[in-house]
Every structure is written in C-alpha cells, then in structure tokens.
Design an enzyme around this catalytic site. Structure first.
Site, PDB file in Angstrom:
ATOM      1  N   ASP A  32       0.855  -0.922  -0.093  1.00  0.00           N
ATOM      2  CA  ASP A  32       0.137   0.061  -0.383  1.00  0.00           C
ATOM      3  C   ASP A  32       1.011   1.238   0.157  1.00  0.00           C
ATOM      4  OD1 ASP A  32      -3.266   0.208   1.071  1.00  0.00           O
ATOM      5  OD2 ASP A  32      -2.192   2.294   1.388  1.00  0.00           O
ATOM      6  N   ASN A 131      -3.995   7.111 -11.314  1.00  0.00           N
ATOM      7  CA  ASN A 131      -3.739   6.126 -10.220  1.00  0.00           C
ATOM      8  C   ASN A 131      -4.311   4.762 -10.516  1.00  0.00           C
ATOM      9  OD1 ASN A 131      -2.788   5.731  -7.282  1.00  0.00           O
ATOM     10  ND2 ASN A 131      -5.183   4.283  -7.365  1.00  0.00           N
ATOM     11  N   THR A 157     -16.004  -3.345 -10.264  1.00  0.00           N
ATOM     12  CA  THR A 157     -17.513  -2.312  -9.781  1.00  0.00           C
ATOM     13  C   THR A 157     -18.860  -2.629 -11.054  1.00  0.00           C
ATOM     14  OG1 THR A 157     -18.583  -0.287  -9.120  1.00  0.00           O
ATOM     15  CG2 THR A 157     -16.515  -0.044 -10.163  1.00  0.00           C
ATOM     16  N   SER A 192     -19.517   8.138 -13.421  1.00  0.00           N
ATOM     17  CA  SER A 192     -18.072   8.931 -12.207  1.00  0.00           C
ATOM     18  C   SER A 192     -17.438   8.777 -13.007  1.00  0.00           C
ATOM     19  CB  SER A 192     -17.947   8.800 -10.805  1.00  0.00           C
ATOM     20  OG  SER A 192     -18.258   7.863 -10.414  1.00  0.00           O
ATOM     21  N   TYR A 194     -14.325   7.961 -11.205  1.00  0.00           N
ATOM     22  CA  TYR A 194     -14.236   7.098 -10.336  1.00  0.00           C
ATOM     23  C   TYR A 194     -14.199   5.580 -11.382  1.00  0.00           C
ATOM     24  CZ  TYR A 194     -14.431   3.352  -8.061  1.00  0.00           C
ATOM     25  OH  TYR A 194     -14.701   1.628  -7.675  1.00  0.00           O
ATOM     26  N   HIS A 195     -15.444   5.415 -12.004  1.00  0.00           N
ATOM     27  CA  HIS A 195     -16.036   4.640 -12.292  1.00  0.00           C
ATOM     28  C   HIS A 195     -16.008   4.095 -13.612  1.00  0.00           C
ATOM     29  CE1 HIS A 195     -19.275   4.522  -8.497  1.00  0.00           C
ATOM     30  NE2 HIS A 195     -19.150   3.380  -8.796  1.00  0.00           N
ATOM     31  N   LYS A 198     -12.168   2.376 -14.062  1.00  0.00           N
ATOM     32  CA  LYS A 198     -12.661   1.624 -13.787  1.00  0.00           C
ATOM     33  C   LYS A 198     -13.192   0.709 -15.144  1.00  0.00           C
ATOM     34  CE  LYS A 198     -12.818  -0.542  -9.734  1.00  0.00           C
ATOM     35  NZ  LYS A 198     -11.901  -0.814  -8.654  1.00  0.00           N
ATOM     36  N   GLN A 221     -18.449  -5.866  -8.411  1.00  0.00           N
ATOM     37  CA  GLN A 221     -18.422  -5.492  -6.855  1.00  0.00           C
ATOM     38  C   GLN A 221     -19.196  -4.174  -6.827  1.00  0.00           C
ATOM     39  OE1 GLN A 221     -16.670  -7.216  -2.839  1.00  0.00           O
ATOM     40  NE2 GLN A 221     -16.327  -5.504  -3.641  1.00  0.00           N
ATOM     41  N   ARG A 254     -22.843   4.620   6.100  1.00  0.00           N
ATOM     42  CA  ARG A 254     -23.355   5.682   6.098  1.00  0.00           C
ATOM     43  C   ARG A 254     -24.568   6.352   7.125  1.00  0.00           C
ATOM     44  NH1 ARG A 254     -21.509  10.997   3.970  1.00  0.00           N
ATOM     45  NH2 ARG A 254     -23.490  10.670   3.440  1.00  0.00           N
ATOM     46  N   TYR A 268     -30.581  10.834  -0.868  1.00  0.00           N
ATOM     47  CA  TYR A 268     -30.653  11.636  -2.011  1.00  0.00           C
ATOM     48  C   TYR A 268     -31.146  11.040  -3.571  1.00  0.00           C
ATOM     49  CZ  TYR A 268     -24.974  11.613  -0.630  1.00  0.00           C
ATOM     50  OH  TYR A 268     -24.133  11.823  -0.219  1.00  0.00           O
ATOM     51  N   GLU A 341     -27.490  10.820 -11.373  1.00  0.00           N
ATOM     52  CA  GLU A 341     -27.054   9.759 -11.822  1.00  0.00           C
ATOM     53  C   GLU A 341     -28.923   9.200 -12.297  1.00  0.00           C
ATOM     54  OE1 GLU A 341     -26.358   7.307  -7.778  1.00  0.00           O
ATOM     55  OE2 GLU A 341     -27.878   9.279  -6.921  1.00  0.00           O
TER      56      GLU A 341
HETATM   57  N1  USQ Z   1     -26.298   7.512  -1.379  1.00  0.00           N
HETATM   58  C1  USQ Z   1     -27.292   8.163  -0.652  1.00  0.00           C
HETATM   59  N2  USQ Z   1     -26.949   8.767   0.208  1.00  0.00           N
HETATM   60  C2  USQ Z   1     -26.306   9.448   0.807  1.00  0.00           C
HETATM   61  C3  USQ Z   1     -24.930   8.509   0.719  1.00  0.00           C
HETATM   62  C4  USQ Z   1     -24.935   7.496  -1.247  1.00  0.00           C
HETATM   63  O1  USQ Z   1     -28.668   7.895  -1.051  1.00  0.00           O
HETATM   64  O2  USQ Z   1     -25.351   9.444   2.002  1.00  0.00           O
HETATM   65  C5  USQ Z   1     -26.611   6.708  -2.829  1.00  0.00           C
HETATM   66  C6  USQ Z   1     -26.528   6.816  -4.258  1.00  0.00           C
HETATM   67  O3  USQ Z   1     -26.404   8.356  -4.569  1.00  0.00           O
HETATM   68  C7  USQ Z   1     -26.202   5.977  -4.886  1.00  0.00           C
HETATM   69  C8  USQ Z   1     -26.275   4.458  -3.776  1.00  0.00           C
HETATM   70  O4  USQ Z   1     -26.681   5.446  -2.824  1.00  0.00           O
HETATM   71  O5  USQ Z   1     -27.061   5.711  -6.021  1.00  0.00           O
HETATM   72  C9  USQ Z   1     -24.887   4.055  -3.107  1.00  0.00           C
HETATM   73  O6  USQ Z   1     -23.916   5.202  -3.471  1.00  0.00           O
HETATM   74  P1  USQ Z   1     -22.719   4.587  -2.880  1.00  0.00           P
HETATM   75  O7  USQ Z   1     -21.717   5.720  -1.984  1.00  0.00           O
HETATM   76  O8  USQ Z   1     -22.486   3.566  -1.331  1.00  0.00           O
HETATM   77  O9  USQ Z   1     -21.993   4.262  -3.686  1.00  0.00           O
HETATM   78  P2  USQ Z   1     -20.684   4.386  -5.161  1.00  0.00           P
HETATM   79  O10 USQ Z   1     -20.653   5.395  -5.234  1.00  0.00           O
HETATM   80  O11 USQ Z   1     -20.949   3.594  -6.292  1.00  0.00           O
HETATM   81  O12 USQ Z   1     -19.314   3.568  -4.842  1.00  0.00           O
HETATM   82  C10 USQ Z   1     -19.402   2.239  -3.747  1.00  0.00           C
HETATM   83  C11 USQ Z   1     -17.806   1.994  -3.776  1.00  0.00           C
HETATM   84  C12 USQ Z   1     -17.056   2.296  -4.706  1.00  0.00           C
HETATM   85  C13 USQ Z   1     -17.718   0.862  -5.668  1.00  0.00           C
HETATM   86  C14 USQ Z   1     -18.852   1.341  -5.419  1.00  0.00           C
HETATM   87  C15 USQ Z   1     -19.671   0.205  -6.546  1.00  0.00           C
HETATM   88  O13 USQ Z   1     -17.680   3.285  -2.957  1.00  0.00           O
HETATM   89  O14 USQ Z   1     -15.894   1.894  -4.302  1.00  0.00           O
HETATM   90  O15 USQ Z   1     -16.598   0.532  -6.606  1.00  0.00           O
HETATM   91  O16 USQ Z   1     -19.807   1.008  -4.533  1.00  0.00           O
HETATM   92  S1  USQ Z   1     -21.149   0.192  -7.053  1.00  0.00           S
HETATM   93  O17 USQ Z   1     -22.325   1.265  -6.579  1.00  0.00           O
HETATM   94  O18 USQ Z   1     -21.932  -0.601  -7.362  1.00  0.00           O
HETATM   95  O19 USQ Z   1     -20.339   0.731  -8.130  1.00  0.00           O
END
Ligand code: USQ
Length: 394
Positions: A32, A131, A157, A192, A194-195, A198, A221, A254, A268, A341
């Site tokens: 790391d 990165n 992801t 995003s 980030y996504h 990936k 995942q 959260r 959200y 989104e």
């Molecule tokens: N959301 C809320 N309220 C919050 C936080 C998030 O409603 O306080 C919503 C977001 O808008 C979204 C959903 O919850 O629709 C998921 O958000 P998230 O922050 O839990 O997940 P995400 O940003 O998509 O990213 C997380 C990880 C990332 C992984 C991804 C899997 O941080 O590393 O790749 O989950 S996935 O979402 O399937 O792409």
C-alpha cells in the site's frame, strides 16, 4: 498453500481480506502507499475506528496468531516498485525477506475507490485516472515480464454497467447483428470518473488477456457494508478502516452511523436508486472462491459480486425499523441529489456464477443491522458530524 499478494492492503477490504487469508494459512503479502489514510487525515474524515498502520497491525497479528503478513510500502504507479513484487527484488517493510515467495495470485484493490473524490476537481479526477489506470497497466506489464502464470483478481465494480434498461449479464453479452454472432464485453456506461477509470481497467485487462494470454478474474462488486469480521474482532487494533463520511463512506455504513447520532439519513434525490449490495464477510468469501477457482491463461472471467439488490429507500426503511426495535429514533431526509444518476430506473443484474461455485449470500437483515448499530454505538464519541454531508457535487 498459495502465495497471495494483496495490492491495496491497507484499505477497507484489503486488510480484512489479508487477515482472513492468513488465518487460512495462505502466505500473504500486503502492499500500500497509505493514500486513503493520508487523505482521510488531511480532510478530517478519519475512520470511526482506530487503525494503526500496516506495520503495527501485522506485528500485532503475528503476536496474536503466530502468522506473518508481510508488508511493503510503495507506489504502484512506479514501474520499478511494481516489478520488485514479481522479480524477487522486493524490499519488505515488515516480515522475513529471505522467505518471500513470488505470488501465485494477485488481488488488486489498489485503486482510488471513491466516486465523489473523483468528482471534486480536475486534480482529483486526474489523480483517480492516473492511479487506477497506471497501476493496472503496471501490474499487467510486470506479470507479462516475470510470471505469466500468476492469476490477477481485479476488483471491478457493478457501477461500470450503470443502470441500463435491459438485464445486466455477468460481464458479457451475445450480440447478433446482420445474421452474425459475437460475444462482447457487456456495454459499460459509468456515472463518475472513478467508475469510468474502472471501465478503462477492464479494457486494459481484456486487451492483455487477448494479446499475452494472462489470466484474470474481474469481480464486479456492488457497494460493500459491514464493520467486523471474525479476524477484526480479535483485537480493536486489527479493525478495518470504516468511513462514514460523504467521500469514502458507502451508503449503508453512512446511514447506520447517522442513525446512531440522530442525524436524519441522507437519502439522495428520490431514493429509488437501486444497486447490488454485499456484506464485507461475503465479499471476502467471494475472493477466496475466485482464488480457489482459477481461470485458464487467456481467459477473462467476470463475476457479478453482489448478495441482493436494494433501493436507497429500502435500505433507509430497514434501518429505521430496526432502530425502532432497539429504542433509537431514526429519521430520513431527502437531499437534492448531489450526483448525476438515474433516480427511477430498471435494474436486474444476474449474479449466479459465484453461487454456482458455492457462494451463499447473507442478506441485509435485522440481525446484521442491529449488530452493526451496537458496534458503531461503542465508538459514538468518535463520530465527526461535520464529515457527514457537505454536498460534493457532480
Ligand atoms: N446515496 C445516498 N445517500 C448517501 C450516500 C449515497 O442516497 O448518503 C446513494 C447514491 O446516490 C447511490 C447509492 O446510494 O445511488 C450508492 O452510493 P454509494 O456511495 O454507497 O456507492 P458508490 O458511490 O456507487 O460507490 C461504492 C464504492 C465503490 C464501489 C461501488 C460499487 O465507494 O468503490 O465501486 O460502491 S457500485 O455502486 O456498484 O458501482
């Protein structure tokens, strides 16, 4: 037992995975650069639990179990550092150098994992791309140069697929066009930077599989939740990084933390956004299944790694109900969505392949919710309310 190299061993999944595999007698080395813990400190969004550094935690793990998790600290975007993990020139920061065995399996977690972080500004967006894409490309090149038989397990992801209006297959789609057929990577359309990084990783890996016949498992995942594993429960100082802030905290972690301090759960937008979720213990079990069931050289195998699909509203409702059961009054609050989104969408991902290998998903139920709340309650005094919501926007 196989030699396992974990890139990103200090992270939320990296460290518990390292301990789990070590407990099962795999020989584990973690790498790391402390990116996440350094950013958390800088932005005052530190983990709920105390996390000694990797050297201290490996030392403690050794004292408690007699098992060695070797540690090497460095930046995987540097070619020479990545090469050193495969050509026998590794410099260990903890562990016996003489007994380092070259990896049979590499688990690649070493990425900037936050969608919001990648959207803060141009610098963070570039950092994420550089990165994630360069570390993946370096890994491919080191494997190609030094050990084409090593199995890469890449954390992808579900967000790469986005929310298409058709069923989501496991990685691939058969397309028939003008009476001819071909199997392609399932279309990817992330929401995003980030996504998107990936998706770029996936393209690099697929190129390398076709061209140099490396072997890769890509684990698509969904958001992971959870705070403990059997190994983290051995000692408080073996805990994983548990973020509840808006940058590194995933939604379930959260919401549970918010409930504990009476902060209205930050839904959200409309809250109909649906994703595939997975518990941290399930995530680790899936990784072990991927280690045990290697693809052949020249194969890119893709698994959708989730346990169930839930909307944000369903998650919030379950948490509010469980809080009622244990006498905590939890409320929700719909925030103007800071993300771009779809809030109303079709979502039907397949996730059968890991189950075919023996994966038995556990669900986000009352037992796990109450256990997590009780755990978070122990650290209530550490919760920094100002980290919860500042509206990092797309
Ligand atoms: N959301 C809320 N309220 C919050 C936080 C998030 O409603 O306080 C919503 C977001 O808008 C979204 C959903 O919850 O629709 C998921 O958000 P998230 O922050 O839990 O997940 P995400 O940003 O998509 O990213 C997380 C990880 C990332 C992984 C991804 C899997 O941080 O590393 O790749 O989950 S996935 O979402 O399937 O792409």
């Amino acid at each position: 037992m196989k030699n396992i190299l974990i890139l990103g061993g200090d992270g939320y999944l990296g460290w518990p995975t390292a301990m789990y595999l070590s407990s099962k007698n795999y020989k584990v080395t973690v790498v790391d650069n402390y990116f996440r813990r350094n950013i958390c400190k800088e932005k005052n969004i530190e983990s709920l639990l105390s996390n000694p550094d990797l050297i201290q935690r490996s030392n403690l793990w050794y004292k408690l179990t007699g098992k060695e998790i070797k540690v090497s600290i460095g930046d995987l975007t540097e070619i020479s550092f990545m090469d050193s993990l495969f050509n026998g020139k590794i410099k260990l920061d903890w562990g016996n150098n003489n007994s380092f065995d070259l990896p049979d399996t590499v688990i690649h977690f070493a990425e900037q994992p936050s969608a919001p972080f990648s959207m803060i500004d141009s610098e963070k967006s570039n950092f994420t791309l550089i990165n994630n894409v360069i570390s993946t490309n370096n890994l491919i090149n080191s494997i190609k140069k030094f050990n084409i038989k090593a199995h890469i397990i890449k954390l992808g992801t579900m967000g790469e697929y986005g929310t298409p209006n058709i069923d989501i297959e496991e990685g691939w789609l058969n397309v028939e066009h003008n009476n001819r057929k071909q199997k392609f990577l399932y279309p990817r359309q992330a929401s995003s930077i980030y996504h998107t990084s990936k998706i770029m990783d996936t393209d690099l890996l697929w190129f390398a599989v076709r061209t140099w016949k490396i072997k890769v498992t890509d684990l698509m995942q969904g958001p992971v939740y959870g705070i403990f594993t059997k190994q983290t429960e051995l000692n408080e100082n073996l805990s994983t990084i548990f973020n509840y802030d808006e940058i590194f905290g995933t939604v379930i972690n959260r919401f549970l933390t918010q409930a504990v301090i009476g902060y209205p759960l930050t839904i959200y937008g409309k809250g109909n956004q649906t994703r595939g979720y997975i518990n941290i213990n399930d995530s680790i079990k899936c990784i072990e299944l991927a280690i045990q069931n290697e693809p052949k050289n020249g194969e890119l195998r893709i698994f959708n790694q989730i346990s169930e699909t839930l909307s944000v509203n369903q998650i919030a409702a379950k948490i509010v109900d469980c809080c009622k059961t244990i006498g905590i009054s939890a409320q929700t609050s719909n925030k103007i969505n800071p993300r771009v989104e779809n809030e109303d969408h079709y979502y039907n991902p397949k996730y059968q392949a890991l189950k075919d290998l023996g994966f038995k998903p556990s669900l986000f139920n009352e037992e796990i919710i109450i256990k997590m709340i009780n755990e978070i309650l122990k650290y209530k005094k550490n919760i920094n309310e100002s980290a919860i919501f500042n509206g990092v926007k797309w």
